[in-house]
Scaffold this motif. Structure first.
Motif, PDB file in Angstrom:
ATOM      1  N   VAL A 319       0.855  -1.287  -0.067  1.00  0.00           N
ATOM      2  CA  VAL A 319       0.102  -0.151  -0.003  1.00  0.00           C
ATOM      3  C   VAL A 319       0.847   1.338   0.133  1.00  0.00           C
ATOM      4  N   GLU A 320       1.922   1.169   0.815  1.00  0.00           N
ATOM      5  CA  GLU A 320       2.868   2.509   0.740  1.00  0.00           C
ATOM      6  C   GLU A 320       3.446   2.516  -0.634  1.00  0.00           C
ATOM      7  N   ALA A 321       3.896   1.419  -1.180  1.00  0.00           N
ATOM      8  CA  ALA A 321       4.509   1.412  -2.323  1.00  0.00           C
ATOM      9  C   ALA A 321       3.573   2.191  -3.504  1.00  0.00           C
ATOM     10  N   ALA A 322       2.349   1.524  -3.296  1.00  0.00           N
ATOM     11  CA  ALA A 322       1.521   2.115  -4.498  1.00  0.00           C
ATOM     12  C   ALA A 322       1.208   3.660  -4.554  1.00  0.00           C
ATOM     13  N   ARG A 323       1.288   4.104  -3.109  1.00  0.00           N
ATOM     14  CA  ARG A 323       1.238   5.587  -3.100  1.00  0.00           C
ATOM     15  C   ARG A 323       2.422   6.292  -3.714  1.00  0.00           C
ATOM     16  N   GLU A 324       3.519   5.729  -3.324  1.00  0.00           N
ATOM     17  CA  GLU A 324       4.946   6.389  -3.970  1.00  0.00           C
ATOM     18  C   GLU A 324       5.100   6.118  -5.208  1.00  0.00           C
ATOM     19  N   ILE A 325       4.585   5.057  -5.801  1.00  0.00           N
ATOM     20  CA  ILE A 325       4.798   4.942  -7.280  1.00  0.00           C
ATOM     21  C   ILE A 325       3.808   5.678  -7.997  1.00  0.00           C
ATOM     22  N   ALA A 326       2.679   5.987  -7.505  1.00  0.00           N
ATOM     23  CA  ALA A 326       1.698   6.998  -8.035  1.00  0.00           C
ATOM     24  C   ALA A 326       2.517   8.393  -7.966  1.00  0.00           C
ATOM     25  N   ARG A 327       3.155   8.751  -7.147  1.00  0.00           N
ATOM     26  CA  ARG A 327       3.862  10.049  -6.972  1.00  0.00           C
ATOM     27  C   ARG A 327       4.920  10.153  -7.814  1.00  0.00           C
ATOM     28  N   LEU A 328       5.660   8.893  -8.009  1.00  0.00           N
ATOM     29  CA  LEU A 328       7.128   8.964  -8.612  1.00  0.00           C
ATOM     30  C   LEU A 328       6.806   8.901 -10.103  1.00  0.00           C
ATOM     31  N   VAL A 329       5.768   8.094 -10.793  1.00  0.00           N
ATOM     32  CA  VAL A 329       5.443   8.205 -12.138  1.00  0.00           C
ATOM     33  C   VAL A 329       5.155   9.475 -12.668  1.00  0.00           C
ATOM     34  N   ARG A 330       4.420  10.155 -11.837  1.00  0.00           N
ATOM     35  CA  ARG A 330       4.189  11.799 -12.010  1.00  0.00           C
ATOM     36  C   ARG A 330       5.519  12.634 -12.028  1.00  0.00           C
ATOM     37  N   LEU A 331       6.254  12.455 -11.145  1.00  0.00           N
ATOM     38  CA  LEU A 331       7.259  13.283 -10.909  1.00  0.00           C
ATOM     39  C   LEU A 331       8.389  13.065 -11.940  1.00  0.00           C
ATOM     40  N   ARG A 332       8.599  11.598 -12.217  1.00  0.00           N
ATOM     41  CA  ARG A 332       9.655  11.342 -13.291  1.00  0.00           C
ATOM     42  C   ARG A 332       9.087  11.567 -14.902  1.00  0.00           C
ATOM     43  N   ASP A 333       7.717  11.779 -14.810  1.00  0.00           N
ATOM     44  CA  ASP A 333       6.998  11.574 -16.098  1.00  0.00           C
ATOM     45  C   ASP A 333       7.319  10.420 -16.945  1.00  0.00           C
TER      46      ASP A 333
END
Length: 397
Positions: A319-333
């Motif tokens: 669950v923690e990874a899912a939240r962070e992955i959502a942020r990182l795919v947006r940040l890294r585009d």
């Protein structure tokens, strides 16, 4: 609350978007190299490739642009022929036409172009010949969706297409009408330049990186724009004032001795977030590998031991990874195909909850994405539209 942090260097402009103090987007634009997505060109057809149902078009860039048959047919699916005609019946070498860039040149591939023209404004996206009205899926209330759809149908001509954007929720009809009038005028200018120019020629460039972000996400009631360059801050204030129709934008000029990105912790965060191995707050970590075909993200428990049992530990890490992955795919585009190897879970309820967490965490992402679900091997598949090269942190410029 959102904060748009803009650092102006001698050769580039860097932008970071913070939501509730957390870094969610980063972009950099070289002064001498502006992106082409959204820009219009008059191009000349160089080669028509029947076997690919595509053509290569000279738009004045280093590589010829790629035009696929689907981007040449009518933008409204219901008005396209049931069977696609040969592209050689529609285009001939030497033919000139107006095109819009929808995808940057990446690697050895030239830009992808289309005749499905669209001009984004503050409240809507204007499509001169699409012939339909749509409302952003992120507007959830059906009553408001119906109101906006009625406004769109009332304002458009039969051949025009409109998409009412998320920010148009509760917008007044007069504001939408004014936005549409400006976009019609812009389109008329592009057509006039197209008639007068010889291919290849640039007809219209989209807004700068900072202006696009202000247009797409800025709200004067809650948001703040912080810039360390007084001249560009003045231009940004004027741009926002015109866009917001008299509402006073919250623009602040940063003058402290500490570099802007250091003061807000952005540089340190970027250094961590663009690594191959990214640690999660609870002690787990992600391993991020990008190939030409896809991006693979591996989730690991690492130092996290906080659950009551193994299944609980795995679930909380995922669950923690899912939240962070959502942020990182947006940040890294990150764009294209994305495969996530979450830690194996035996509970179907947990698998559903992790997928739902990822979907909910991606709600703020303006780039089109789609979560396909779990494969038979227990991997989670998703796609995200790729329009530009992934950003590279420029460091101290």
């Amino acid at each position: 609350m959102k904060q748009l942090i803009v650092h102006c260097g001698p050769d580039s402009t860097q932008m970071a978007l913070l939501e509730e103090g957390k870094l969610v987007e980063y972009a950099a634009e070289r002064s001498q190299k502006r992106g082409l997505v959204g820009s219009f060109f008059k191009g000349k057809v160089m080669n028509v490739i029947p076997g690919m149902q595509a053509a290569f078009v000279d738009i004045g860039q280093k590589k010829n642009a790629f035009l696929y048959i689907d981007d040449l047919l009518h933008p409204h699916l219901e008005k396209q022929p049931k069977q696609k005609p040969p592209i050689s019946d529609l285009l001939k070498p030497g033919q000139e036409l107006i095109l819009q860039v929808v995808k940057e040149a990446i690697g050895n591939k030239g830009a992808r172009v289309t005749t499905h023209y669209s001009l984004p404004g503050r409240w809507l996206v204007y499509m001169p010949s699409a012939g339909y009205v749509a409302v952003s899926k992120k507007i959830g209330q059906e009553e408001e969706r119906s109101r906006l759809r009625e406004i769109g149908e009332e304002l458009r001509t039969p051949e025009e297409g409109l998409i009412l954007r998320t920010v148009a929720e509760y917008a007044e009809k007069e504001a939408v009408a004014e936005d549409l009038a400006q976009l019609r005028e812009q389109w008329g200018t592009i057509l006039l330049k197209g008639e007068q120019a010889s291919a290849p020629a640039a007809l219209h460039h989209d807004l700068s990186m900072v202006q696009r972000l202000m247009r797409d996400v800025y709200s004067p009631a809650t948001d703040e724009l912080i810039m360390d360059c007084p001249e560009q801050a003045g231009e940004a204030t004027a741009f926002l004032a015109a866009m917001l129709q008299g509402k006073q934008p919250n623009v602040r000029i940063y003058k402290a001795d500490i570099p802007l990105f250091d003061y807000y912790g952005i540089k340190q965060q970027l250094d961590k977030d663009f690594q191959r191995k990214v640690w999660l707050p609870g002690g787990g970590y992600l391993v991020w590998d990008t190939t030409e075909a896809l991006t693979v993200i591996d989730v690991n428990t690492g130092k996290f031991t906080g659950g009551d049992n193994l299944e609980d530990t795995v679930f909380r890490t995922n669950v923690e990874a899912a939240r962070e992955i959502a942020r990182l795919v947006r940040l890294r585009d990150t764009g294209g195909i994305i495969i996530v190897d979450f830690i194996d879970m035996s509970s179907e309820h947990h698998r559903t909850a992790v997928c739902d967490t990822l979907e909910a965490s991606l709600n703020g992402d303006r780039t089109q994405h789609h979560i396909l679900g779990w494969t038979k091997l227990g991997l989670l598949e998703m796609t995200r539209k790729r329009m530009r090269e992934q950003p590279i942190f420029l460091g101290d410029d």
